[in-house]
Write an enzyme that holds these catalytic residues in place. Structure first.
Site, mmCIF file in Angstrom:
data_model
loop_
_atom_site.group_PDB
_atom_site.id
_atom_site.type_symbol
_atom_site.label_atom_id
_atom_site.label_comp_id
_atom_site.label_asym_id
_atom_site.label_seq_id
_atom_site.Cartn_x
_atom_site.Cartn_y
_atom_site.Cartn_z
ATOM 1 N N ASP A 13 0.668 -1.112 0.255
ATOM 2 C CA ASP A 13 0.444 -0.185 0.188
ATOM 3 C C ASP A 13 0.693 1.252 -0.049
ATOM 4 O OD1 ASP A 13 -2.252 -1.542 0.231
ATOM 5 O OD2 ASP A 13 -2.070 -2.130 2.659
ATOM 6 N N LYS A 16 1.898 2.412 -5.089
ATOM 7 C CA LYS A 16 2.055 1.615 -6.343
ATOM 8 C C LYS A 16 1.125 2.502 -7.512
ATOM 9 C CE LYS A 16 2.471 -2.478 -4.426
ATOM 10 N NZ LYS A 16 1.926 -1.734 -2.455
ATOM 11 N N GLY A 40 -4.318 -4.392 -3.728
ATOM 12 C CA GLY A 40 -5.646 -3.357 -4.403
ATOM 13 C C GLY A 40 -4.736 -1.925 -4.071
ATOM 14 N N HIS A 41 -4.469 -1.511 -5.627
ATOM 15 C CA HIS A 41 -3.600 -0.440 -6.051
ATOM 16 C C HIS A 41 -4.949 0.641 -6.382
ATOM 17 C CE1 HIS A 41 -0.398 -2.849 -7.232
ATOM 18 N NE2 HIS A 41 -0.288 -2.966 -5.873
ATOM 19 N N GLN A 223 2.100 -5.686 -3.088
ATOM 20 C CA GLN A 223 2.731 -6.146 -1.712
ATOM 21 C C GLN A 223 3.639 -5.371 -1.345
ATOM 22 O OE1 GLN A 223 1.585 -9.550 -3.333
ATOM 23 N NE2 GLN A 223 -0.673 -8.169 -2.731
HETATM 24 P P1 GDP Z 1 -0.712 0.049 -3.058
HETATM 25 O O1 GDP Z 1 -1.334 -0.694 -3.187
HETATM 26 O O2 GDP Z 1 0.966 -0.085 -3.006
HETATM 27 O O3 GDP Z 1 -0.687 0.748 -4.732
HETATM 28 O O4 GDP Z 1 -1.311 0.927 -2.395
HETATM 29 P P2 GDP Z 1 -2.662 1.736 -2.276
HETATM 30 O O5 GDP Z 1 -3.735 2.004 -3.157
HETATM 31 O O6 GDP Z 1 -2.900 0.356 -1.177
HETATM 32 O O7 GDP Z 1 -2.942 2.946 -1.000
HETATM 33 C C1 GDP Z 1 -2.699 3.890 -1.362
HETATM 34 C C2 GDP Z 1 -3.132 5.058 -0.710
HETATM 35 O O8 GDP Z 1 -2.805 6.316 -0.636
HETATM 36 C C3 GDP Z 1 -4.395 5.315 -2.103
HETATM 37 O O9 GDP Z 1 -5.770 5.423 -0.865
HETATM 38 C C4 GDP Z 1 -4.025 6.188 -2.893
HETATM 39 O O10 GDP Z 1 -5.210 7.405 -3.399
HETATM 40 C C5 GDP Z 1 -2.624 7.132 -1.708
HETATM 41 N N1 GDP Z 1 -2.115 8.170 -2.051
HETATM 42 C C6 GDP Z 1 -1.075 7.971 -3.047
HETATM 43 N N2 GDP Z 1 -0.163 8.663 -2.940
HETATM 44 C C7 GDP Z 1 -0.719 9.094 -2.266
HETATM 45 C C8 GDP Z 1 -0.220 10.898 -1.807
HETATM 46 O O11 GDP Z 1 0.759 11.161 -2.014
HETATM 47 N N3 GDP Z 1 -0.400 11.361 -1.103
HETATM 48 C C9 GDP Z 1 -1.913 11.038 -0.274
HETATM 49 N N4 GDP Z 1 -2.661 11.577 0.539
HETATM 50 N N5 GDP Z 1 -2.291 10.257 -0.603
HETATM 51 C C10 GDP Z 1 -2.059 9.294 -1.336
HETATM 52 P P1 IMO Z 2 -0.443 -4.129 -2.352
HETATM 53 O O1 IMO Z 2 -0.274 -5.007 -3.259
HETATM 54 C C1 IMO Z 2 -1.083 -4.351 2.296
HETATM 55 C C2 IMO Z 2 -0.799 -8.611 3.416
HETATM 56 C C3 IMO Z 2 -2.032 -8.817 3.945
HETATM 57 C C4 IMO Z 2 -1.718 -9.948 5.380
HETATM 58 C C5 IMO Z 2 -0.581 -11.535 4.648
HETATM 59 C C6 IMO Z 2 -0.800 -12.108 4.092
HETATM 60 O O2 IMO Z 2 -2.559 -3.383 -2.165
HETATM 61 O O3 IMO Z 2 0.133 -3.186 -1.813
HETATM 62 P P2 IMO Z 2 -2.879 -12.755 2.287
HETATM 63 O O4 IMO Z 2 -3.726 -12.133 1.751
HETATM 64 O O5 IMO Z 2 -1.744 -12.175 0.719
HETATM 65 O O6 IMO Z 2 -2.556 -14.294 2.186
HETATM 66 O O7 IMO Z 2 -1.820 -11.906 2.895
HETATM 67 O O8 IMO Z 2 -0.571 -10.117 3.170
HETATM 68 N N1 IMO Z 2 -1.544 -7.976 2.547
HETATM 69 C C7 IMO Z 2 -1.287 -6.897 2.111
HETATM 70 N N2 IMO Z 2 -1.158 -6.279 2.976
HETATM 71 N N3 IMO Z 2 -0.926 -4.702 0.693
HETATM 72 C C8 IMO Z 2 -1.399 -5.825 0.391
HETATM 73 O O9 IMO Z 2 -1.310 -5.211 -1.301
HETATM 74 C C9 IMO Z 2 -1.548 -6.949 0.606
HETATM 75 N N4 IMO Z 2 -1.434 -7.682 0.685
HETATM 76 C C10 IMO Z 2 -1.233 -9.241 0.901
HETATM 77 O O10 IMO Z 2 -2.770 -7.809 5.268
HETATM 78 O O11 IMO Z 2 -1.282 -9.759 6.192
HETATM 79 MG MG MG Z 3 -3.286 -1.289 -1.795
#
Ligand code: GDP
Ligand code: IMO
Ligand code: MG
Length: 423
Positions: A13, A16, A40-41, A223
């Site tokens: 998270d 990416k 979840g991207h 991840q």
């Molecule tokens: P990913 O899994 O690495 O793609 O990241 P996620 O989408 O799960 O979580 C990142 C969260 O931070 C999302 O809600 C993005 O919209 C948000 N986000 C990304 N970059 C920034 C930033 O620079 N500032 C803020 N406030 N939010 C951001």
């Molecule tokens: P993105 O790509 C954050 C965490 C779960 C749990 C562990 C194992 O959005 O960054 P799993 O379902 O893979 O067996 O869970 O890994 N986890 C993540 N945490 N971002 C993710 O993906 C994750 N995918 C799995 O919360 O701790």
């Molecule tokens: Mg994510």
């Protein structure tokens, strides 16, 4: 041409999805190499906020090819829903989404097994997303899994039934309720029919041929390195190789063909699920970070655990991935702090200071040792260049660069595509 890799350096998270979407116009192909619907991207642009789980984050850019590689574990039900959810954007999937025939299929009983295993662990549970990731990778390595190419064969149903029979034995051992299985199977086979209409390819040939013909390929990690099955805080990890080497095995690209490795990190840390998190905050600062950063899981909605940045952990991730450029995300979230803490070392119970993530470190509680710096304590909403940043933010970036030994080439100051400052 070499393939570049973008991956998370913390516990996922990091942002990416946003960065892949920002970089995508410079590339011809974006390819996912591991993980599955546990990811979840999030992408934000033109007032739209969209979360992708299995589809690569280049999908909103026209003329860009998106590939789901062999290293991915793919849930056909989630994929169908994702594709339908993108209908309103007029994306022509037949032209720009390709799936490796060697990717592994998540079947309904994988999700039931995930739940059964977690339940049996009690308070030692991993905190899995319950998307069936662990059990599917287990079957892949155990050489009994179903692959995408299998759906085209005449005996897919027989192969499916044989695998489900095995799973049912295990589920009955765990005394797990499987009454919802028939319903899940109806949805699954419906998604399999839909799946047959997609472009199913030998993606290792396609990716290598693209590279040979001078096309630019970006591998999108899911991840983060601290969730890697080998190098993360085992057993509180996911079940795939989330590191740069995983892009080689997950796409069939040789190490000699890897170019830049972009390492993404938040200006602080978050983690969802169980497992060690040395800099975790349990106080008002942690709560403020969660609120300001909207730190709730993109896949499960769970509140993310929050804490200060952890340099030993980042150095470790940089080392195992060979990171060539760093991107710092969510800088704006730290606007609310007058002082910011940076963890430079850990202290063990006997008072020893360490800065390495050794095997033993994983087995004990450690106390983070912090350096405290002055925060910028102001909005970054108007900054459009690095030079315009407040002095304290620039100093934060310079401090991290000096400690990490890799240049920070991008600072993100908001979720939107446009809130991205390149250096
Ligand atoms: P990913 O899994 O690495 O793609 O990241 P996620 O989408 O799960 O979580 C990142 C969260 O931070 C999302 O809600 C993005 O919209 C948000 N986000 C990304 N970059 C920034 C930033 O620079 N500032 C803020 N406030 N939010 C951001
Ligand atoms: P993105 O790509 C954050 C965490 C779960 C749990 C562990 C194992 O959005 O960054 P799993 O379902 O893979 O067996 O869970 O890994 N986890 C993540 N945490 N971002 C993710 O993906 C994750 N995918 C799995 O919360 O701790
Ligand atoms: Mg994510």
């Amino acid at each position: 041409m070499k393939m570049d890799i973008l991956l998370g350096l913390q516990w996922g998270d990091e942002g990416k999805g946003k960065v892949v979407d920002v970089l995508a116009p410079k590339y011809d192909v974006v390819a996912r190499f591991q993980g599955g619907p546990n990811a979840g991207h999030t992408l934000e642009f033109d007032g739209i906020k969209h979360v992708l789980h299995q589809i690569p984050s280049g999908i909103f850019r026209q003329k860009l090819i998106n590939i789901i590689g062999n290293g991915v574990v793919l849930d056909p039900v989630v994929l169908k829903k994702e594709i339908e959810g993108l209908d309103k954007f007029n994306i022509v999937f037949q032209e720009n989404l390709f799936v490796s025939k060697k990717a592994t299929i998540i079947i309904p009983t994988h999700k039931l097994l995930d739940a059964a295993y977690e339940k049996s662990k009690g308070d030692k549970k991993i905190g899995s997303t319950l998307k069936g990731i662990g059990p599917t990778y287990q079957d892949k390595i155990g050489r009994v899994a179903l692959r995408v190419g299998d759906i085209l064969s005449g005996d897919f149903r027989a192969k499916y039934d044989a695998l489900v029979a095995k799973h049912k034995t295990t589920l009955s051992f765990y005394d797990f309720d499987i009454s919802q299985l028939p319903e899940l199977e109806t949805t699954f086979f419906d998604a399999i029919e839909f799946f047959k209409k997609l472009n199913l390819i030998d993606s290792e040939y396609v990716v290598n041929e693209f590279l040979s013909s001078g096309k630019k390929v970006l591998a999108e990690g899911a991840q983060g390195s601290l969730l890697d099955v080998d190098f993360g805080s085992y057993p509180f990890v996911t079940s795939s190789s989330t590191m740069a080497a995983g892009a080689c095995t997950g796409l069939g690209v040789a190490p000699s063909r890897i170019g830049e490795v972009y390492g993404i990190f938040k200006a602080y840390c978050t983690r969802v699920g169980s497992g060690p998190f040395p800099t975790e905050l349990f106080d008002a600062d942690g709560e403020a970070m969660r609120k300001e950063g909207n730190e709730f899981g993109s896949t499960t909605g769970r509140p993310r655990r929050c804490g200060w940045i952890d340099l030993p952990a980042l150095r470790y991730s940089i080392m195992i991935n060979g990171v060539t450029q760093l991107f710092m995300m969510k800088g704006d979230v730290l606007n609310i702090f007058e002082e910011i803490k940076i963890c430079t070392h850990y202290e063990l119970a006997d008072g020893t200071r360490v800065d390495k993530l050794t095997y033993e470190l994983n087995e004990q509680d450690v106390t983070p040792i912090y350096t405290t710096v002055k925060g910028w304590y102001t909005s970054l909403a108007n900054a459009t260049t690095f030079e315009e940043f407040p002095k304290e933010l620039k100093d934060y970036v310079f401090f991290l660069e000096a400690e990490l030994g890799v240049p920070i080439k991008m600072v993100s100051v908001g979720p939107d595509r446009k809130q991205t400052i390149l250096r």
